[in-house]
Structures are given as C-alpha cells and as structure tokens.
Design a protein around this motif. Structure first.
Motif, mmCIF file in Angstrom:
data_model
loop_
_atom_site.group_PDB
_atom_site.id
_atom_site.type_symbol
_atom_site.label_atom_id
_atom_site.label_comp_id
_atom_site.label_asym_id
_atom_site.label_seq_id
_atom_site.Cartn_x
_atom_site.Cartn_y
_atom_site.Cartn_z
ATOM 1 N N LEU A 197 15.387 6.571 4.641
ATOM 2 C CA LEU A 197 14.327 5.563 4.473
ATOM 3 C C LEU A 197 13.071 6.093 5.159
ATOM 4 C CD1 LEU A 197 13.373 2.734 3.709
ATOM 5 C CD2 LEU A 197 14.605 1.806 5.658
ATOM 6 N N TYR A 198 12.094 6.506 4.350
ATOM 7 C CA TYR A 198 10.922 7.160 4.935
ATOM 8 C C TYR A 198 9.776 7.226 3.935
ATOM 9 C CZ TYR A 198 12.076 11.365 2.204
ATOM 10 O OH TYR A 198 12.325 12.227 1.180
ATOM 11 N N THR A 199 8.586 7.543 4.444
ATOM 12 C CA THR A 199 7.461 7.870 3.561
ATOM 13 C C THR A 199 7.123 9.337 3.808
ATOM 14 O OG1 THR A 199 5.911 7.076 5.225
ATOM 15 C CG2 THR A 199 6.424 5.573 3.461
ATOM 16 N N PRO A 200 7.307 10.193 2.787
ATOM 17 C CA PRO A 200 7.178 11.631 3.016
ATOM 18 C C PRO A 200 5.759 12.107 3.341
ATOM 19 C CG PRO A 200 7.759 11.152 0.720
ATOM 20 C CD PRO A 200 7.766 9.849 1.436
ATOM 21 N N GLY A 201 4.754 11.462 2.767
ATOM 22 C CA GLY A 201 3.401 12.038 2.831
ATOM 23 C C GLY A 201 2.487 11.385 3.832
ATOM 24 N N GLY A 202 1.364 12.066 4.087
ATOM 25 C CA GLY A 202 0.319 11.466 4.911
ATOM 26 C C GLY A 202 0.347 11.909 6.349
ATOM 27 N N SER A 238 0.815 -1.217 0.000
ATOM 28 C CA SER A 238 0.000 0.000 0.000
ATOM 29 C C SER A 238 0.852 1.273 0.000
ATOM 30 C CB SER A 238 -0.946 0.009 1.211
ATOM 31 O OG SER A 238 -0.196 0.105 2.417
ATOM 32 N N ILE A 239 2.146 1.166 0.260
ATOM 33 C CA ILE A 239 3.000 2.376 0.268
ATOM 34 C C ILE A 239 4.171 2.252 -0.714
ATOM 35 C CG2 ILE A 239 2.400 3.119 2.606
ATOM 36 C CD1 ILE A 239 5.249 1.944 3.436
ATOM 37 N N ILE A 240 3.987 1.364 -1.695
ATOM 38 C CA ILE A 240 5.033 1.184 -2.710
ATOM 39 C C ILE A 240 4.678 1.997 -3.960
ATOM 40 C CG2 ILE A 240 5.995 -0.519 -4.344
ATOM 41 C CD1 ILE A 240 7.129 -0.745 -1.517
ATOM 42 N N ASN A 241 5.688 2.644 -4.523
ATOM 43 C CA ASN A 241 5.543 3.268 -5.838
ATOM 44 C C ASN A 241 5.868 2.176 -6.861
ATOM 45 O OD1 ASN A 241 5.825 4.555 -8.252
ATOM 46 N ND2 ASN A 241 7.264 6.112 -7.514
ATOM 47 N N TRP A 242 4.820 1.675 -7.499
ATOM 48 C CA TRP A 242 5.008 0.526 -8.396
ATOM 49 C C TRP A 242 5.672 0.903 -9.717
ATOM 50 C CZ3 TRP A 242 4.970 -4.105 -6.400
ATOM 51 C CH2 TRP A 242 4.275 -4.312 -5.210
ATOM 52 N N GLU A 243 6.139 2.188 -9.802
ATOM 53 C CA GLU A 243 6.943 2.588 -10.972
ATOM 54 C C GLU A 243 8.413 2.738 -10.601
ATOM 55 O OE1 GLU A 243 4.973 6.130 -12.266
ATOM 56 O OE2 GLU A 243 3.225 5.016 -12.965
ATOM 57 N N LEU A 274 -0.272 15.370 -3.277
ATOM 58 C CA LEU A 274 0.382 14.289 -2.539
ATOM 59 C C LEU A 274 0.194 12.963 -3.279
ATOM 60 C CD1 LEU A 274 0.829 13.784 1.111
ATOM 61 C CD2 LEU A 274 -0.480 11.995 0.025
ATOM 62 N N VAL A 275 -0.997 12.772 -3.803
ATOM 63 C CA VAL A 275 -1.285 11.528 -4.520
ATOM 64 C C VAL A 275 -0.613 11.550 -5.897
ATOM 65 C CG1 VAL A 275 -3.106 10.069 -5.472
ATOM 66 C CG2 VAL A 275 -3.433 11.187 -3.254
ATOM 67 N N SER A 276 -0.763 12.656 -6.644
ATOM 68 C CA SER A 276 -0.216 12.658 -8.005
ATOM 69 C C SER A 276 1.318 12.586 -7.973
ATOM 70 C CB SER A 276 -0.690 13.883 -8.785
ATOM 71 O OG SER A 276 -0.233 15.057 -8.155
ATOM 72 N N GLU A 277 1.924 13.156 -6.921
ATOM 73 C CA GLU A 277 3.396 13.090 -6.814
ATOM 74 C C GLU A 277 3.874 11.836 -6.075
ATOM 75 O OE1 GLU A 277 4.486 16.816 -5.000
ATOM 76 O OE2 GLU A 277 3.592 17.962 -6.643
ATOM 77 N N LYS A 278 2.932 10.977 -5.741
ATOM 78 C CA LYS A 278 3.237 9.693 -5.055
ATOM 79 C C LYS A 278 4.021 9.889 -3.754
ATOM 80 C CE LYS A 278 2.929 6.284 -8.727
ATOM 81 N NZ LYS A 278 2.315 7.021 -9.825
ATOM 82 N N LYS A 279 3.662 10.948 -3.027
ATOM 83 C CA LYS A 279 4.378 11.216 -1.763
ATOM 84 C C LYS A 279 3.944 10.283 -0.640
ATOM 85 C CE LYS A 279 6.242 15.813 -2.122
ATOM 86 N NZ LYS A 279 5.771 17.176 -2.330
ATOM 87 N N TYR A 280 2.926 9.478 -0.902
ATOM 88 C CA TYR A 280 2.519 8.468 0.089
ATOM 89 C C TYR A 280 3.488 7.272 0.061
ATOM 90 C CZ TYR A 280 0.837 6.463 -4.222
ATOM 91 O OH TYR A 280 0.798 5.998 -5.508
ATOM 92 N N ALA A 281 4.344 7.241 -0.956
ATOM 93 C CA ALA A 281 5.152 6.031 -1.173
ATOM 94 C C ALA A 281 6.506 6.104 -0.471
ATOM 95 C CB ALA A 281 5.368 5.815 -2.666
ATOM 96 N N LEU A 282 6.996 4.929 -0.166
ATOM 97 C CA LEU A 282 8.294 4.771 0.511
ATOM 98 C C LEU A 282 9.438 5.285 -0.365
ATOM 99 C CD1 LEU A 282 9.393 1.457 2.144
ATOM 100 C CD2 LEU A 282 10.721 2.318 0.238
#
Ligand code: COA
Length: 325
Positions: free
Chosen positions: A190-195, A144-149, A205-213
């Motif tokens: 090693l962190y998740t910037p957003g949320g 749920s916190i991975i940027n799959w790109e 936050l969503v479009s820049e994928k800041k929820y991701a690790l």
C-alpha cells in the motif's frame, strides 16, 4: 493529571460522489461496492481545495468546543498522507490559517494511522511538560492521489478532516493508553510510488500515473484485520479491561467487512463499532477523528464512557488509543 479530549470537530467537503457516479467512470456496480466494502458514497474536495483547507474549519470547531482561542494552542500535529505540499508541513499552513501564533506545528506521515500516531505523540508532549495543550488533526484529500481508472482503489476513498483538542485536566476523563506499531517490510502492499526521491517528477510520472495510490487489496485486508484486533487487545489487556467495559469502538473506516472481521476476532458484537464509512468511504487519517466527532455530537457515547479507537494504514502502521471521554 489526565490528558483529556477537551473538544472535537470535523469538516467534510460538500460534493458527494455516489456509487452510481462511479459506475459511469469504471467497470463497477453499486451492488459490488456495497457488498464488498459497505460504502455508498464519499465526499470529494473541489478543485483547488487542499488538506489544510479541510483541516482548518475542523480545528476551529474543536477549539470552539474546547472553549479555546487559536492563540492559546501550543502544538499542532497533522496526520496526513495527502499534504498541501511536500513542505512546508500542512500543520504550518493550518497554524497560519488559524492564527495559532504560539504553536509548534508539524505533520506525521503514517498513512491512515496518522491521527492515532498524532494523538500518541501529543499525549507524550503534554505528559512530559513540553506543552500544555495540543490540536491533533487528521486531514486528507485522497481524491488527489487516486487513479480514477483503477476500479480496485477509486471506489474506496474519500476526502475530509477531523480534529481534537487535547489538554491536561483533573478528574476521571482522559487518555488511558496509546499503542502504535509499524512494519516497513510490507510497504509495497500500500503506497504511492511517485513524487518522492525514488520516482522523481518527470513527464512519465504523470503519464504513467505514478502519483497514484497502489494497493494489494487482499493481503492488505488480511493484515488489517489481524493488526487492528491485536491493537485493540493490547489496549484492553494493559488496562485490565474486557470488551464489556467499552461503550464504543471507533475503528478506522476502511471497509465494513474489515470491521466485521475485527469484531469477530475480538468476540465483540458488531453493534459496538461505530460506522460512517457508508457515507464517507475511507478518509485515511481523517476517518477516526471524523467518527469521534460524530459520536460525541450525536450522543452515541458521552462523558465517562470508554471509547477505543483502532487504526491501520500503509507502512504498514497500526495502533490504538483508549480514552475515557
Ligand atoms: N467493482 C467491480 N469489481 C471489482 C472492483 C470494483 N470496484 N474492484 C475489484 N473488482 C473485481 C476484481 O477485479 C476481481 O475480479 P476477478 O476475479 O475477475 O479478477 C474481483 O472483483 C475480486 O477482487 P478481490 O480483490 O478479490 O476483491 P475483494 O473482495 O478482496 O475486495 C477490496 C477488494 C479492495 C474491497 C478488499 O480487498 C479490501 O477492502 N482490501 C483492503 C483495502 C483497504 O481497506 N485498504 C486501506 C487500509 S487503510
């Protein structure tokens, strides 16, 4: 009186994501992933499945192994950095799903070290007489916190949960020591910037994928090796033991090359280290309790054997637990 591991459990989601599947998502190869990490496949939670959904069956299995009913549990500690929600705690959701009506429940946020931190806390709660037993769980839905790109991170992680029941008992078995450490100056590795309250929830936050690790892989790798070796050393030294006394080392399952380097630093044979990261990848706080449950159930170590658990995670956080099973 010793604080003993009275039961263990684990739960892995059914869906398997192989390296071949990842080849279709990002510019990577099965060969690169295996050579650089040792990972062949990982488990991924289905849409809508959250951390407490994985934690609850793992906890039930640990309670069954301990011969305990949920109503008897006095403390639930969940190590997770992918909680169901910011609040209530995932531990409260687990308490409710189990029907552990008497338990005090809270989460520990120490990234991949969450389970070892949880064991250390629960051990002290029981030792000080604040409770008689504890359920300590590591549960993660890193998918749920991975940027799959992002090929540098998406190949590494997986989902799962593991649990132990701790309770006071007589005899030789029990926790011999716990050591936990932190270094917040390395938080940006090693962190998740957003949320959270730094980068609040916005459409950006969503479009820049800041929820991701986010991770600086190389520097994390080096610190992980040194920290895990240090945490193992301090456990052995404090107990007047050497590697020869240890039946099994259960390391955090981040990367096979990290485990090999830790073994080398400690002058220990790699065969002493239990490995399941080939099947599950890095399940963060769940990795050690999942491995411990496998070790107990497949007989790789048993009653009376010394098991050394060693962890490392974001924060940075690291530590060890030495236990006579
Ligand atoms: N597939 C193919 N190539 C990849 C790749 C992938 N999945 N991920 C990275 N690469 C590329 C990089 O882009 C880089 O290419 P470049 O040389 O053209 O720039 C090259 O491989 C080497 O990258 P590097 O980061 O030096 O690789 P590495 O050998 O250090 O391995 C990690 C990367 C992430 C596997 C490794 O650093 C690691 O495991 N770090 C610790 C991670 C961890 O466990 N964190 C959690 C701790 S709890």
């Amino acid at each position: 009186m010793k604080i003993q591991i009275a039961g263990t459990g684990r739960f892995l989601p059914e869906k398997v994501l192989t390296n071949a599947d990842l080849e279709k998502l990002v510019a990577t190869s099965n060969q690169w992933i295996i050579e650089r990490t040792g990972i062949h496949e990982r488990r991924i939670a289905a849409e809508g499945v959250c951390a407490s959904d994985l934690a609850t069956p793992a906890a039930r299995q640990a309670l069954e192994a301990a011969g305990m009913k949920p109503e008897e549990v006095e403390l639930i500690v969940v190590g997770t950095s992918t909680p169901d929600m910011n609040f209530p705690s995932t531990a409260c959701f687990v308490q409710s799903k189990l029907g552990a009506v008497k338990a005090v429940a809270f989460d520990v946020l120490a990234a991949c070290s969450g389970f070892i931190y949880g064991v250390s806390i629960a051990n002290n709660f029981i030792k000080s007489g604040q409770c008689k037993n504890a359920l300590v769980i590591g549960a993660e839905v890193y998918s749920s916190i991975i940027n799959w790109e992002d090929r540098t991170t998406c190949v590494l992680f997986g989902d799962g949960a593991g649990a132990v029941v701790l309770k006071a008992g007589e005899g030789e078995s029990g926790i011999l020591s716990t050591h936990i450490f932190s270094d917040g100056s390395k938080s940006a590795d090693l962190y998740t910037p957003g949320g959270g309250s730094v980068n609040r929830f916005t459409p950006d936050l969503v479009s820049e994928k800041k929820y991701a690790l986010c991770m600086k892989g190389n520097s994390t790798f080096k610190v992980a090796v040194k920290s895990m070796a240090d945490a193992a050393r301090v456990a052995l030294e404090q107990n007047g033991l050497t590697g020869a006394d240890i039946k099994i080392v259960i390391p955090h399952q981040a990367n096979l090359r990290i485990v090999s380097a830790v073994a080398k630093q400690l002058g220990l044979d790699e065969s002493l280290f239990y490995i399941n990261l080939d099947r599950y990848g890095n399940t963060a706080a769940a990795s050690i309790p999942i491995a411990l449950d496998e070790v107990v159930r497949n007989g790789r170590a048993g009653k009376g054997d010394l098991a050394l658990m060693v962890t490392f995670g974001g924060g940075f956080t690291w530590g060890s637990v030495l236990v006579r099973l």
